[in-house]
Design a protein around this motif. Sequence first.
Motif, PDB file in Angstrom:
ATOM      1  N   TRP A 109       0.837  -1.195   0.000  1.00 22.34           N
ATOM      2  CA  TRP A 109       0.000   0.000   0.000  1.00 22.34           C
ATOM      3  C   TRP A 109       0.874   1.247   0.000  1.00 22.34           C
ATOM      4  CZ3 TRP A 109      -4.457  -1.518  -1.396  1.00 22.34           C
ATOM      5  CH2 TRP A 109      -5.048  -2.674  -0.873  1.00 22.34           C
ATOM      6  N   PRO A 110       0.531   2.234  -0.800  1.00 24.77           N
ATOM      7  CA  PRO A 110       1.313   3.485  -0.794  1.00 24.77           C
ATOM      8  C   PRO A 110       1.098   4.260   0.500  1.00 24.77           C
ATOM      9  CG  PRO A 110      -0.592   3.687  -2.253  1.00 24.77           C
ATOM     10  CD  PRO A 110      -0.554   2.257  -1.798  1.00 24.77           C
ATOM     11  N   LYS A 111       2.107   5.015   0.890  1.00 28.97           N
ATOM     12  CA  LYS A 111       2.003   5.875   2.071  1.00 28.97           C
ATOM     13  C   LYS A 111       1.667   7.296   1.633  1.00 28.97           C
ATOM     14  CE  LYS A 111       5.254   3.262   4.918  1.00 28.97           C
ATOM     15  NZ  LYS A 111       6.525   3.322   5.696  1.00 28.97           N
ATOM     16  N   ASN A 112       1.077   8.043   2.565  1.00 23.66           N
ATOM     17  CA  ASN A 112       0.788   9.440   2.243  1.00 23.66           C
ATOM     18  C   ASN A 112       2.014  10.302   2.533  1.00 23.66           C
ATOM     19  OD1 ASN A 112       0.630  10.481   5.026  1.00 23.66           O
ATOM     20  ND2 ASN A 112      -1.309   9.357   5.164  1.00 23.66           N
ATOM     21  N   LEU A 113       1.981  11.535   2.043  1.00 22.36           N
ATOM     22  CA  LEU A 113       3.146  12.414   2.177  1.00 22.36           C
ATOM     23  C   LEU A 113       3.444  12.762   3.628  1.00 22.36           C
ATOM     24  CD1 LEU A 113       2.788  14.869  -0.847  1.00 22.36           C
ATOM     25  CD2 LEU A 113       4.185  12.807  -0.654  1.00 22.36           C
ATOM     26  N   GLU A 114       2.431  12.814   4.454  1.00 19.87           N
ATOM     27  CA  GLU A 114       2.675  13.104   5.864  1.00 19.87           C
ATOM     28  C   GLU A 114       3.511  11.995   6.498  1.00 19.87           C
ATOM     29  OE1 GLU A 114      -0.437  13.165   9.293  1.00 19.87           O
ATOM     30  OE2 GLU A 114      -0.341  15.197   8.479  1.00 19.87           O
ATOM     31  N   GLN A 115       3.259  10.746   6.104  1.00 27.53           N
ATOM     32  CA  GLN A 115       4.017   9.615   6.634  1.00 27.53           C
ATOM     33  C   GLN A 115       5.442   9.581   6.087  1.00 27.53           C
ATOM     34  OE1 GLN A 115       1.072   6.800   5.141  1.00 27.53           O
ATOM     35  NE2 GLN A 115       0.643   6.115   7.221  1.00 27.53           N
ATOM     36  N   ILE A 116       5.601  10.010   4.840  1.00 24.17           N
ATOM     37  CA  ILE A 116       6.902   9.896   4.169  1.00 24.17           C
ATOM     38  C   ILE A 116       7.839  11.046   4.509  1.00 24.17           C
ATOM     39  CG2 ILE A 116       8.044   9.857   1.919  1.00 24.17           C
ATOM     40  CD1 ILE A 116       5.532   8.516   0.789  1.00 24.17           C
ATOM     41  N   LEU A 117       7.333  12.275   4.439  1.00 25.14           N
ATOM     42  CA  LEU A 117       8.214  13.435   4.502  1.00 25.14           C
ATOM     43  C   LEU A 117       8.884  13.626   5.863  1.00 25.14           C
ATOM     44  CD1 LEU A 117       6.203  16.018   2.368  1.00 25.14           C
ATOM     45  CD2 LEU A 117       8.291  14.786   1.742  1.00 25.14           C
ATOM     46  N   VAL A 118       8.291  13.092   6.917  1.00 32.71           N
ATOM     47  CA  VAL A 118       8.938  13.219   8.240  1.00 32.71           C
ATOM     48  C   VAL A 118      10.269  12.472   8.263  1.00 32.71           C
ATOM     49  CG1 VAL A 118       6.812  13.614   9.532  1.00 32.71           C
ATOM     50  CG2 VAL A 118       7.575  11.262   9.118  1.00 32.71           C
ATOM     51  N   HIS A 119      10.475  11.557   7.312  1.00 30.90           N
ATOM     52  CA  HIS A 119      11.732  10.808   7.222  1.00 30.90           C
ATOM     53  C   HIS A 119      12.646  11.377   6.138  1.00 30.90           C
ATOM     54  CE1 HIS A 119      10.043   7.852   9.944  1.00 30.90           C
ATOM     55  NE2 HIS A 119       8.991   7.723   9.160  1.00 30.90           N
ATOM     56  N   GLY A 120      12.224  12.476   5.516  1.00 32.95           N
ATOM     57  CA  GLY A 120      13.037  13.077   4.472  1.00 32.95           C
ATOM     58  C   GLY A 120      12.456  12.841   3.093  1.00 32.95           C
ATOM     59  N   THR A 121      13.156  13.341   2.098  1.00 30.18           N
ATOM     60  CA  THR A 121      12.675  13.217   0.726  1.00 30.18           C
ATOM     61  C   THR A 121      13.793  12.658  -0.146  1.00 30.18           C
ATOM     62  OG1 THR A 121      11.593  14.413  -1.091  1.00 30.18           O
ATOM     63  CG2 THR A 121      13.271  15.612   0.148  1.00 30.18           C
ATOM     64  N   SER A 122      13.568  12.643  -1.447  1.00 38.24           N
ATOM     65  CA  SER A 122      14.551  12.128  -2.402  1.00 38.24           C
ATOM     66  C   SER A 122      14.310  12.832  -3.728  1.00 38.24           C
ATOM     67  CB  SER A 122      14.378  10.614  -2.579  1.00 38.24           C
ATOM     68  OG  SER A 122      13.135  10.330  -3.217  1.00 38.24           O
ATOM     69  N   PRO A 123      15.282  12.802  -4.645  1.00 30.08           N
ATOM     70  CA  PRO A 123      15.057  13.416  -5.963  1.00 30.08           C
ATOM     71  C   PRO A 123      13.846  12.827  -6.683  1.00 30.08           C
ATOM     72  CG  PRO A 123      17.390  12.984  -5.633  1.00 30.08           C
ATOM     73  CD  PRO A 123      16.672  12.332  -4.488  1.00 30.08           C
ATOM     74  N   GLU A 124      13.627  11.524  -6.537  1.00 34.85           N
ATOM     75  CA  GLU A 124      12.497  10.882  -7.215  1.00 34.85           C
ATOM     76  C   GLU A 124      11.169  11.365  -6.633  1.00 34.85           C
ATOM     77  OE1 GLU A 124      16.119   8.502  -7.634  1.00 34.85           O
ATOM     78  OE2 GLU A 124      15.048   9.224  -5.856  1.00 34.85           O
ATOM     79  N   LEU A 125      11.096  11.489  -5.310  1.00 39.22           N
ATOM     80  CA  LEU A 125       9.868  11.969  -4.682  1.00 39.22           C
ATOM     81  C   LEU A 125       9.644  13.445  -5.003  1.00 39.22           C
ATOM     82  CD1 LEU A 125       7.421  11.526  -2.893  1.00 39.22           C
ATOM     83  CD2 LEU A 125       8.873  11.974  -0.902  1.00 39.22           C
ATOM     84  N   ASP A 126      10.704  14.232  -4.962  1.00 39.52           N
ATOM     85  CA  ASP A 126      10.574  15.654  -5.297  1.00 39.52           C
ATOM     86  C   ASP A 126      10.036  15.829  -6.718  1.00 39.52           C
ATOM     87  OD1 ASP A 126      11.492  16.473  -2.834  1.00 39.52           O
ATOM     88  OD2 ASP A 126      13.567  16.756  -3.498  1.00 39.52           O
TER      89      ASP A 126
END
Length: 205
Positions: A109-126
């Motif tokens: 299942w995909p995670k929402n941005l609130e769950q992901i961004l607290v751990h940082g980002t990446s060029p692909e996500l940006d």
Amino acid sequence: MLKLKHSRPLFVGGTRYCFQHPEHANRCVKVLRPDRTGAARKILRKDFKRHLPARFLDDQRKEIKAYRELLTRASETLWRYVPRYHGTEETDMGVGIVTQLMRNADGSWPKNLEQILVHGTSPELDAGIEEFVTAVGDLRILSRDLLPHNIVAVKEDAGYRVMLVDGIGNAELIPLSTWSGFFARRKTQRKIRRFRQRCAMLLPS
């Protein structure tokens, strides 16, 4: 009528339960939580909205209306950023909104941005976020608010597909942004600025 009441929801949001469709594994059914119906929200309001009919506080009704408006100008491009709409179905928990059920390339299942961004980002996500933001503006995808927890990042083989999965619709009592491209562009750009601020606040310092 779909029987959902005794099933376990896949996700529980601030307004809705999301169930896997009993007959279509690649679709979900979203129904209002009993405490978030228009009538329930009306009781809790302390402002002028408590005097409005309950239908004006019904997020399910607003999202159905928004999807129907999107269908008038739908394209494969649109469905890259908003789950494909499959109409409504009656359930034992009220009217259900049926949409595409998203999964990552590995089946998770995909995670929402609130769950992901607290751990940082990446060029692909940006890159996925920038593609999404551009589409919101170009396609005039109206939302009650572009909240990170309503936006998922679906992991694909070549990067991320960022999608608005909840909060679709127009919260205006007089829906100028639905009627007018000018007001829609102004509103979406304002929401995009706030969205960027919210994302920045989530990132680790």
